[in-house]
Scaffold this motif. Structure first.
Motif, mmCIF file in Angstrom:
data_model
loop_
_atom_site.group_PDB
_atom_site.id
_atom_site.type_symbol
_atom_site.label_atom_id
_atom_site.label_comp_id
_atom_site.label_asym_id
_atom_site.label_seq_id
_atom_site.Cartn_x
_atom_site.Cartn_y
_atom_site.Cartn_z
ATOM 1 N N VAL A 74 0.953 -1.030 -0.182
ATOM 2 C CA VAL A 74 0.038 0.023 0.184
ATOM 3 C C VAL A 74 0.728 1.216 -0.027
ATOM 4 N N THR A 75 2.095 1.097 0.754
ATOM 5 C CA THR A 75 2.736 2.550 0.814
ATOM 6 C C THR A 75 3.493 2.657 -0.328
ATOM 7 N N GLU A 131 2.584 1.468 -3.310
ATOM 8 C CA GLU A 131 1.763 1.768 -4.622
ATOM 9 C C GLU A 131 1.161 3.443 -4.553
ATOM 10 N N PHE A 132 0.851 3.594 -3.245
ATOM 11 C CA PHE A 132 0.640 5.137 -3.014
ATOM 12 C C PHE A 132 1.515 6.077 -3.479
ATOM 13 N N ALA A 150 1.912 6.143 -7.148
ATOM 14 C CA ALA A 150 0.702 7.011 -7.815
ATOM 15 C C ALA A 150 0.840 8.667 -7.686
ATOM 16 N N VAL A 183 -4.798 9.539 -8.573
ATOM 17 C CA VAL A 183 -3.826 8.699 -7.577
ATOM 18 C C VAL A 183 -4.762 7.561 -6.790
ATOM 19 N N SER A 207 -4.869 4.964 -9.414
ATOM 20 C CA SER A 207 -3.819 4.225 -9.871
ATOM 21 C C SER A 207 -3.129 3.434 -8.559
ATOM 22 N N ALA A 208 -3.263 3.715 -7.486
ATOM 23 C CA ALA A 208 -3.065 2.962 -6.271
ATOM 24 C C ALA A 208 -3.801 1.647 -6.247
ATOM 25 N N ILE A 262 -2.043 -1.855 -6.197
ATOM 26 C CA ILE A 262 -1.924 -2.706 -5.301
ATOM 27 C C ILE A 262 -2.669 -4.191 -5.745
#
Length: 156
Positions: free
Chosen positions: A77-78, A80-81, A84, A90, A93-94, A98
Motif C-alpha cells: 500500500v505504501t 503503490e500510493f 501513484a 491517485v 492508480s494506487a 495494489i
C-alpha cells in the motif's frame, strides 16, 4: 535492539523484527522501481523476513511469525500510493497497482512467510505456543449458566 553480552550478534525485539521486515521490503520496493528490477521488491521482503527470524529474541517469535502478511500489505500500500503520486487519479492508480502487485508478488509473500515459520521452529516457536496455551488455560472460565456479556461494572 539489544546487544548480547557474549558475542557480537544483535537480538531484536518482536517489534524490531517487524520494523526490519518492513524497512527491508520498502527499501527494496523503492530501489526496484528506481533501478527497474522487478524481482527486487520480493527478494528484499524475503531477505527481511529471514533476517528478522534469525535475529529476533526467542520470546517474541510468535509475534513475528503472524505478521509477514500484514507487513507485506503495508509495504504494498505504501509503495503503490507513493508511486501513484503525480498520476491524474491517485486513488485509481494506487488501487490498480495494489491489485497487480498482489497478483505478481504473491509467491514472494508465501515464501517469506514460510521461511519465517521454518527458521523460527527450531529457535523456539513451539515453546511460545505452549506458553500461550498455558496462559489461555489458566484464564478463568465462566460458570455454566452464568453469562457476563458486559465485563465492565457500572453499579459500584
Amino acid at each position: 535492539m539489544r546487544r548480547r553480552s557474549a558475542g557480537s550478534s544483535i537480538t531484536l525485539t518482536g517489534r524490531g523484527g517487524i520494523v526490519v521486515i518492513f524497512g527491508a521490503g520498502l527499501l527494496a520496493v523503492f530501489l526496484g522501481r528506481m533501478l527497474d528490477i522487478g524481482v527486487l521488491p520480493g527478494a528484499g521482503f524475503v531477505a527481511g523476513c529471514v533476517l528478522a527470524a534469525v535475529a529476533t529474541r526467542k520470546g517474541d517469535l510468535l509475534a513475528l511469525v503472524v505478521t509477514p502478511p500484514m507487513i507485506f500489505l503495508g509495504i504494498t500500500v505504501t509503495g503503490e500510493f507513493a508511486a501513484a503520486i503525480g498520476e491524474p487519479s491517485v486513488l485509481r492508480s494506487a488501487f490498480v497497482g495494489i491489485a497487480t502487485t498482489f497478483a505478481a508478488q504473491a509467491p514472494w509473500l508465501f515464501l517469506g512467510t514460510a521461511l519465517v515459520v521454518v527458521v523460527t521452529l527450531p529457535r523456539g516457536l513451539p515453546d511460545n505456543l505452549r506458553t500461550l496455551r498455558a496462559l489461555r488455560a489458566s484464564q478463568p472460565r465462566p460458570v455454566e449458566g452464568e453469562t457476563d456479556d458486559d465485563p465492565v461494572r457500572w453499579d459500584n
